[in-house]
Write an enzyme that holds these catalytic residues in place. Structure first.
Site, PDB file in Angstrom:
ATOM      1  N   MET A   1       0.842  -1.186   0.000  1.00 48.45           N
ATOM      2  CA  MET A   1       0.000   0.000   0.000  1.00 48.45           C
ATOM      3  C   MET A   1       0.880   1.239   0.000  1.00 48.45           C
ATOM      4  O   MET A   1       1.878   1.314   0.718  1.00 48.45           O
ATOM      5  CB  MET A   1      -0.979   0.013   1.161  1.00 48.45           C
ATOM      6  CG  MET A   1      -0.417   0.086   2.535  1.00 48.45           C
ATOM      7  SD  MET A   1      -1.807   0.210   3.699  1.00 48.45           S
ATOM      8  CE  MET A   1      -0.922   0.253   5.252  1.00 48.45           C
TER       9      MET A   1
ATOM     10  N   ARG B   1      -3.428  -2.693  11.048  1.00 45.69           N
ATOM     11  CA  ARG B   1      -3.208  -2.251  12.434  1.00 45.69           C
ATOM     12  C   ARG B   1      -3.316  -3.419  13.406  1.00 45.69           C
ATOM     13  O   ARG B   1      -2.552  -3.489  14.374  1.00 45.69           O
ATOM     14  CB  ARG B   1      -4.196  -1.130  12.784  1.00 45.69           C
ATOM     15  CG  ARG B   1      -3.805   0.189  12.153  1.00 45.69           C
ATOM     16  CD  ARG B   1      -4.845   1.277  12.277  1.00 45.69           C
ATOM     17  NE  ARG B   1      -4.309   2.517  11.731  1.00 45.69           N
ATOM     18  CZ  ARG B   1      -5.009   3.626  11.560  1.00 45.69           C
ATOM     19  NH1 ARG B   1      -6.303   3.646  11.888  1.00 45.69           N
ATOM     20  NH2 ARG B   1      -4.453   4.709  11.063  1.00 45.69           N
TER      21      ARG B   1
ATOM     22  N   TYR C   1       4.593   2.801  12.359  1.00 44.40           N
ATOM     23  CA  TYR C   1       3.859   2.689  11.098  1.00 44.40           C
ATOM     24  C   TYR C   1       2.421   2.238  11.298  1.00 44.40           C
ATOM     25  O   TYR C   1       2.030   1.827  12.378  1.00 44.40           O
ATOM     26  CB  TYR C   1       4.595   1.853  10.064  1.00 44.40           C
ATOM     27  CG  TYR C   1       4.978   0.420  10.332  1.00 44.40           C
ATOM     28  CD1 TYR C   1       4.449  -0.352  11.341  1.00 44.40           C
ATOM     29  CD2 TYR C   1       5.916  -0.193   9.487  1.00 44.40           C
ATOM     30  CE1 TYR C   1       4.812  -1.667  11.524  1.00 44.40           C
ATOM     31  CE2 TYR C   1       6.296  -1.514   9.658  1.00 44.40           C
ATOM     32  CZ  TYR C   1       5.738  -2.251  10.679  1.00 44.40           C
ATOM     33  OH  TYR C   1       6.108  -3.558  10.844  1.00 44.40           O
ATOM     34  N   GLU C   2       1.653   2.383  10.233  1.00 41.98           N
ATOM     35  CA  GLU C   2       0.195   2.169  10.248  1.00 41.98           C
ATOM     36  C   GLU C   2      -0.520   3.105  11.218  1.00 41.98           C
ATOM     37  O   GLU C   2      -1.541   2.749  11.816  1.00 41.98           O
ATOM     38  CB  GLU C   2      -0.148   0.709  10.576  1.00 41.98           C
ATOM     39  CG  GLU C   2       0.406  -0.296   9.596  1.00 41.98           C
ATOM     40  CD  GLU C   2      -0.013  -0.037   8.162  1.00 41.98           C
ATOM     41  OE1 GLU C   2      -1.042   0.627   7.965  1.00 41.98           O
ATOM     42  OE2 GLU C   2       0.686  -0.480   7.247  1.00 41.98           O
ATOM     43  N   GLY C   3      -0.009   4.299  11.353  1.00 45.60           N
ATOM     44  CA  GLY C   3      -0.573   5.281  12.277  1.00 45.60           C
ATOM     45  C   GLY C   3       0.164   5.213  13.596  1.00 45.60           C
ATOM     46  O   GLY C   3       0.103   4.191  14.290  1.00 45.60           O
TER      47      GLY C   3
END
Length: 578
Positions: free
Chosen positions: A161, A294, A434-436
């Site tokens: 992504m 997540r 990562y991923e927020g």
């Protein structure tokens, strides 16, 4: 470095005694029981221990490299990936409509734990592929699904992504990548993305990028973002995927950890792509993938912590140093020292509590996807949404802290490369980012999730915990978790509807409080199950449950005090004072 031992006994205990696996999946019409599930996990564990763990250290030393514009992964990675795929592990929980095995997500989650424990860099390849598959399945056209999903679900092709740009990280409204219609149903995508995990590799097969970009008529902000499927290879006249798309790897990021994972700077130079979902609705489509990732990232934190614990416990039982506490013996194994035991128990209490909580969330995800009753699906989906930021942030925060504590057990030997402990610390660190970032997860929990359905979702979850604790008996962990739950309820009421600054100042503390109570709930369930039979395994469980009750749950009192203090000191200083 010591070997890796998959925690199959713990999985079997959770499946049979704690999570009610047989009844849960039976209600969903799935034809699998706890014994078969444990057998599947045992076979997966063999691959992780015998194939993935042995190449983890070399992968870190060698790293992925960019050679003549193409990524070369470390020795053994491509062969290991093909073995992983040929054995069917890539398709474990995949949709049978596209060739997947359709097994419960709980098995997928614990497979992810073992893969992350054995080789975190490797685990990103199948994990990101699964996330891309879920986004395509939920939002793409039937034609795109038919073309791409069977090969993604099988693992023949991989996914990535592409969100982040140099000026657009969390704030995706700033992204500049453009997409222009080609006159048919395709688009030309132009722009540069950074931090793209699994952006390229040498495993063979296609690599399917999901890319966020703007159409020319897009409104400003996040409401103007669309999602595009951009493959590395395009179909040729015969239907084979042999035509190289106009996308390339500009560089590999030089990173603190996960060196074997190719984290790419990707250039899209009019690359051909297809719209996924509706125009200007790309962020909603991408969040399907991000929410799946997540949960996976949270399990990465758990996996690394479990692996680091195994290394530290093995070392502590062999390393001779110092005298016994009563002075009767000299040169004892350091596991005899109370402070070393404290560190090991801190890690283990987290790992086993988080493993149970992650398993419970996975079963809720299965209910959300497969329950016959739409109302039950909706309830389960709301619980998964509530707990996703908790799993992501708390598991990775505690996971990093655990890796550091495991390194500390080794003393000076933990700081040098020889024993491999510093790799766990370096690798674990990225999962908090990562991923927020975990701060973003905490704000999501406090700023959004607590107020969903007027607060009834979170209160319903607390009621579920309270009912379980009432049934769990009078163990120390059940009593003290109930006390901590009262504190959590008070903090929750205080935070519902507060202003953004107040929420931001305490959100991280609140998420940690929430996680400590949720894992305490799982420990109460495990203690109740372990008390039924007097075995060595169960006696150990009861001792760790007691440790969790008396040494970790007391943290909740301090967290609540800080949350309720309504302290505004963070706002007193001007920006220049920092």
């Amino acid at each position: 470095m010591y070997g890796y031992t998959p925690p199959i006994d713990d999985y079997r205990f959770l499946l049979r005694e704690v999570l009610g696996f047989d009844a849960a999946v039976g209600e969903l019409g799935m034809e699998i029981d706890a014994e078969l599930a444990a057998t599947v996990l045992e076979e997966a564990g063999k691959l992780c221990a015998e194939r993935l763990h042995p190449i983890n250290r070399e992968g870190d030393e060698h790293g992925s490299r960019l050679v003549d514009g193409a990524v070369r992964t470390p020795p053994g990675f491509a062969d290991a990936y093909r073995e992983f795929v040929s054995a069917g592990w890539a398709s474990l929980s995949g949709d049978p409509l596209y060739g997947g095995q359709g097994l419960p997500f709980l098995l997928q989650l614990w497979l992810d734990e073992m893969v992350s424990a054995a080789n975190l860099s490797f685990g990103l390849f199948p994990g990101l592929t699964r996330g891309a598959s879920e986004a395509i399945a939920a939002h793409a056209s039937d034609a795109l699904k038919a073309t791409y999903l069977p090969r993604l679900v099988s693992g023949e092709w991989t996914g990535a992504m592409a969100l982040t740009e140099s000026s657009a990280g969390t704030d995706l409204a700033l992204l500049k990548t453009k997409a222009e219609p080609k006159g048919d149903d395709s688009y030309a995508v132009t722009g540069q993305k950074i931090f793209i995990s699994s952006g390229d590799h040498d495993f063979g097969g296609n690599i399917v990028h999901l890319v966020l970009a703007r159409l020319a008529d897009a409104p400003a902000g996040v409401k103007g973002i669309s999602l595009f499927l951009v493959p590395k290879y395009l179909p040729d006249a015969d239907g084979g995927f042999t035509v190289r798309n106009d996308m390339s790897v500009g560089a590999l990021e030089k990173k603190m950890g996960i060196h074997a994972q190719p984290t790419c700077v990707m250039n899209y130079d009019g690359a051909i792509g297809w719209l996924v979902g509706e125009p200007h609705r790309g962020l909603a489509a991408m969040f399907t993938m991000m929410n799946a990732e997540r949960l996976m990232v949270g399990i990465q934190g758990l996996g690394v912590a479990g692996a680091a614990y195994q290394q530290a416990a093995s070392y502590a039982k062999e390393r001779l140093q110092g005298r016994s506490a009563d002075g009767s013996a000299n040169h004892v194994a350091i596991v005899e020292h109370a402070d070393v035991r404290r560190m090991l128990l801190n890690i283990r209490a987290f790992v086993e509590g988080a493993r149970a909580l992650g398993g419970w969330v996975a079963l809720q995800l299965d209910r959300a996807h497969h329950h016959a009753d739409p109302g039950e699906r909706a309830k389960a989906d709301a619980l998964v949404a509530l707990l996703t930021p908790v799993v992501k942030a708390a598991f990775t925060d505690f996971g990093f802290e655990s890796a550091v504590q495991a390194q500390q057990v080794f003393g000076g030997h933990g700081y040098i490369r020889e024993w491999g402990m510093e790799q766990y610390v370096r690798d674990a660190r990225i999962a908090q980012i990562y991923e927020g970032t975990n701060g973003v997860q905490a704000m999501d929990l406090v700023g959004r999730k607590l107020s969903v359905a007027g607060g009834t979702v979170v209160q319903g979850f607390f009621d579920l915990i309270a009912a379980d604790l009432a049934r769990a008996g009078g163990s120390a962990v059940a009593v003290r978790t109930d006390e901590a739950l009262v504190r959590l309820r008070e903090a929750t009421v205080a935070l519902q509807g507060v202003d953004l600054d107040t929420a931001g100042a305490v959100a991280t503390d609140y998420l940690r409080l929430f996680a400590l109570v949720a894992m305490g709930w799982m420990w109460a369930r495990m203690a109740a199950a372990a008390a039924r039979n007097n075995t060595a395994f169960n006696s150990t469980k009861l001792a760790i449950a007691d440790f969790y009750a008396k040494r970790l749950l007391p943290q909740t009192a301090g967290l609540v005090e800080g949350i309720l203090a309504n302290d505004r000191s963070f706002a007193r200083l001007s920006a220049e004072a920092f």
